[in-house]
Every structure is written in structure tokens, then in C-alpha cells.
Design an enzyme around this catalytic site. Structure first.
Site, PDB file in Angstrom:
ATOM      1  N   HIS A   1      39.104  47.879  49.217  1.00 26.67           N
ATOM      2  CA  HIS A   1      40.231  46.971  49.041  1.00 26.67           C
ATOM      3  C   HIS A   1      40.464  46.731  47.553  1.00 26.67           C
ATOM      4  CE1 HIS A   1      42.729  43.345  49.313  1.00 26.67           C
ATOM      5  NE2 HIS A   1      42.938  43.671  50.577  1.00 26.67           N
ATOM      6  N   PRO A   2      41.735  46.619  47.134  1.00 28.43           N
ATOM      7  CA  PRO A   2      42.001  46.487  45.698  1.00 28.43           C
ATOM      8  C   PRO A   2      41.652  45.127  45.099  1.00 28.43           C
ATOM      9  CG  PRO A   2      44.041  46.408  46.936  1.00 28.43           C
ATOM     10  CD  PRO A   2      42.969  46.782  47.914  1.00 28.43           C
TER      11      PRO A   2
END
Length: 387
Positions: free
Chosen positions: A234-235
Site C-alpha cells: 500500500h502506498p
């Protein structure tokens, strides 16, 4: 409520004339059919919807076509021929919605653009799904899903860092546009119910791709960062990714500080929860590589199944990376009726994705009506419009 009424669906009594083909428009009208609308598919006499030629095939019939056109009716009409235009116009008189996904300008050339139709059929909702919508410098350009995935930025954040561009594994350009078109059409029906006014729905696939970018746009507009592919990480949340185990991988999604403490304890590494490098999500994000290494140094000693049991017991969201076979054989699929049976036209059945729209007032049957053969419902449709 009677059983018949319960089975009908919330759009019972709504008639949709469906001029769309391939995927974006047909996915919209599939959802409307699933919600009880009568969807009459108007197809060109020679070959019908292009998707009828897309495999895989069962007994010569496209299962691709069947997957997004089940429960609809078909009539073949040449909209350049006077007799067929007369039939089409009688259909429009009966219809609540017309859906098309032609290149902008096509309906105007046929004499059926929004301005013309709205004057003649003031209660008819007009819905268009096209590559770029009906305005802007690219409005006349042709578009396919793959083009939209590239232009809309989604491909740039998909895949692994340093690897060639990766297409999202399903047609997110078409499906996204179909979903947004269905949402807008239903809103237009509510608006008409309240005001008596019909409206035009103008959906651009490119617009939809931008709308689906989630936090990627904010990361650029707020921080000046151009996001790139991160694989299964996930960023902005850590740890929130796939981790390697002894026999595969596990998804662990520790979305807050409390869950991070729980995953550290479940892995037998409570020290990580007090490590100054990991005390907040921002710090964990900064040191994600180090944290990933520490977690995988534990996870690699046992199987994915072992860790799913351990991590689930600790109350941390987790799961395997299923292939399609594993996904549709999950017991949740049967419990939620997410694999339905549709006749294939030769005495057998197709198993297709079910309807995720569950509503307490309406049944969700385990079987569905088949996709129509080309022009199969001509007699019934002509009877409906009075010949």
C-alpha cells in the site's frame, strides 16, 4: 410482500433500450437487468454485438457475451433502414432509458442525439458511455479499455517497480465506466420521479479512470510526488501488503497502530511495536523496507495457512492470494450466491458471477435467464410496442 413482487427487483417496470456493445454499456445494463429492469438489446442484423465473436465458446456461442448480457432480450434492427427505424422509435416511446456507448456524434448522425430525442420523448433518460465523454478536445477519439488504463494513470501505479507496464488484470476501464453509468442512470430515474424531468447522462471512461485513482491524485497534488508501482504494498499504510511465507504469501493489513501492536505480538516480535522506527504509521512508512525484512524473517518459517490461523486469531485482517479457482471455491461464494447458473442453450449450464447487490426486499435466485440469441425476442418485442 408477495413472492412475485419480491422476485421482481427494485427496477421492475423500467424498460431499458440498450444500444451498447462489448463491455462498458452492457455491464451497466446487466446491472439494471439484475435489479429487475426489462433490457431490450437492439443489435445490428449482421453479427449483432461485437462481443458475440469473443471467446471462450460453448457450442459456438460466446460465453464472454453471455457473462454480461444474461437476462436481456434481443432484436436486430438496422437504424439506417426506414422500417427498422420506425420499430426503434416505437420502442423509444415505451422506454424509460436508452443506453449507448458509440463514439460521440454517432447517434446524432443517425438522428437520435440527445437534443432530438429529448424533444420527442421528454421522459426518456439518455445515457452515454464513451472514451472521453461528449465534451473536450478528445471527445471524438475512439477508445478501448487498454487505452484508458494507460492514459488514465492506472497502469502507471500497477505492477512492480522497475518492471514493464502492467495492465490491471480485468477491464477496469470498461467496468468502471459501466458501474458509473449504472449509478448515474439510477440517480436520473430518481430525479425524474421527483421532478418529471429526464436528463442526459454523459460518462467518459477517461474521467472514470481518474475518479478511481483513490489517493494517487492527492499524493501528487499535495506532495508533488508522482506515484509509481509498488507491487503488493500500500502506498500510504504500513504494514499493509503481501509478505512471503515458506510456501507462498500472506496479505497482512495492519491499518492502524493498535493492529500493528497485535501483529507484532502474533509474530512473537513484541519488540517491534516499541521500536522507535515503527512507533507511528508515518515512521513505518519511512522504514517500510526494514520492517518488511523483519516480518518476513519470521513469516518464512511457516506456511501461509499456519500464519492465516495465527494472524486471524490475533484479530488482524489477513488472507491468502487466491487464484480464480480458489476464489470461487471459497465457502463465502456459495453463502452469498456469487456463482449463479445460466442455461447455455444446449441443455447445459454456465456458471457466472452472481449479483453483488443484495437487497432485503428482493430475492437473489440461484439461476438466471440466458443471454439472448441475436433477434431471439423480436416477436415479443413487436407485441410489446403494438406491432
Amino acid at each position: 410482500m408477495t413472492q412475485a413482487a419480491k422476485a421482481a427487483g427494485p427496477l421492475a417496470g423500467i424498460t431499458v433500450v440498450d444500444l451498447s456493445r462489448i463491455l462498458a454499456g452492457p455491464y451497466c445494463t446487466l446491472l439494471m437487468a439484475e435489479m429487475g429492469a426489462r433490457v431490450i438489446k437492439v443489435e445490428p442484423p449482421k453479427g449483432g454485438d461485437d462481443a458475440r465473436a469473443y471467446g471462450p465458446f460453448v457450442n459456438g456461442k460466446s460465453t464472454y457475451f453471455a457473462s454480461v448480457n444474461r437476462g436481456k432480450e434481443s432484436i436486430a434492427l438496422d437504424l439506417k433502414a426506414d422500417a427498422d427505424r420506425a420499430i426503434f422509435e416505437k420502442l423509444l416511446e415505451k422506454a424509460d432509458v436508452v443506453v449507448e456507448n458509440f463514439r460521440p456524434g454517432t447517434m446524432e448522425k443517425l438522428g437520435y442525439g440527445w437534443e432530438t430525442l429529448h424533444k420527442k420523448y421528454p421522459r426518456l433518460i439518455y445515457a452515454s458511455a464513451s472514451g472521453f465523454g461528449h465534451t473536450g478536445p478528445n471527445s471524438k477519439d475512439p477508445a478501448y479499455d487498454m487505452v484508458m488504463q494507460g492514459m488514465g494513470g492506472i497502469m502507471s501505479i500497477t505492477g512492480n517497480e522497475g518492471q514493464p507496464p502492467s495492465r490491471v488484470g480485468m477491464s477496469i476501464g470498461d467496468i468502471g465506466a459501466g458501474l458509473y453509468t449504472a449509478v448515474a442512470v439510477n440517480a436520473a430515474l430518481v430525479h425524474r420521479l421527483k421532478t418529471g424531468e429526464a436528463t442526459k447522462v454523459d460518462i467518459g471512461m477517461f474521467d472514470c479512470q481518474l475518479a478511481l485513482l483513490e489517493n494517487a491524485i492527492m499524493r501528487y497534488t499535495v506532495e508533488g510526488e508522482i506515484p509509481g508501482p509498488l507491487g503488493a504494498r500500500h502506498p500510504t499504510i504500513t504494514p499493509f501488503q503481501a509478505f512471503r511465507t515458506s510456501d507462498g504469501a500472506i496479505i497482512i493489513a495492519a491499518g492502524n497502530d493498535g493492529l500493528f501492536v497485535k501483529i507484532c505480538e502474533a509474530l512473537g516480535r513484541p519488540d517491534m511495536a516499541t521500536d522507535p522506527h515503527y512507533k507511528s504509521n508515518a515512521l513505518r512508512q519511512k522504514h517500510h523496507g526494514r520492517l518488511e525484512h523483519e516480518m518476513e524473517s519470521v513469516l518464512k518459517h511457516h506456511t501461509t495457512a499456519h500464519w492465516i490461523a495465527v494472524v486471524s486469531k490475533a484479530g488482524v485482517p489477513c488472507g491468502p492470494i487466491n487464484n480464480i479457482k480458489q476464489a470461487i471455491e471459497h465457502p463465502q461464494v456459495a453463502a452469498r450466491n456469487m456463482l449463479v447458473e445460466v442455461p447455455d442453450g444446449s441443455g447445459g449450464t454456465l456458471k457466472l458471477a452472481g449479483n453483488p447487490l443484495k437487497m432485503s426486499a428482493f430475492d437473489d435466485p440461484r439461476t438466471r435467464r440466458p443471454a439472448p440469441d441475436l433477434d431471439h425476442d423480436r416477436a415479443a418485442i413487436l407485441a410489446f410496442i403494438g406491432g
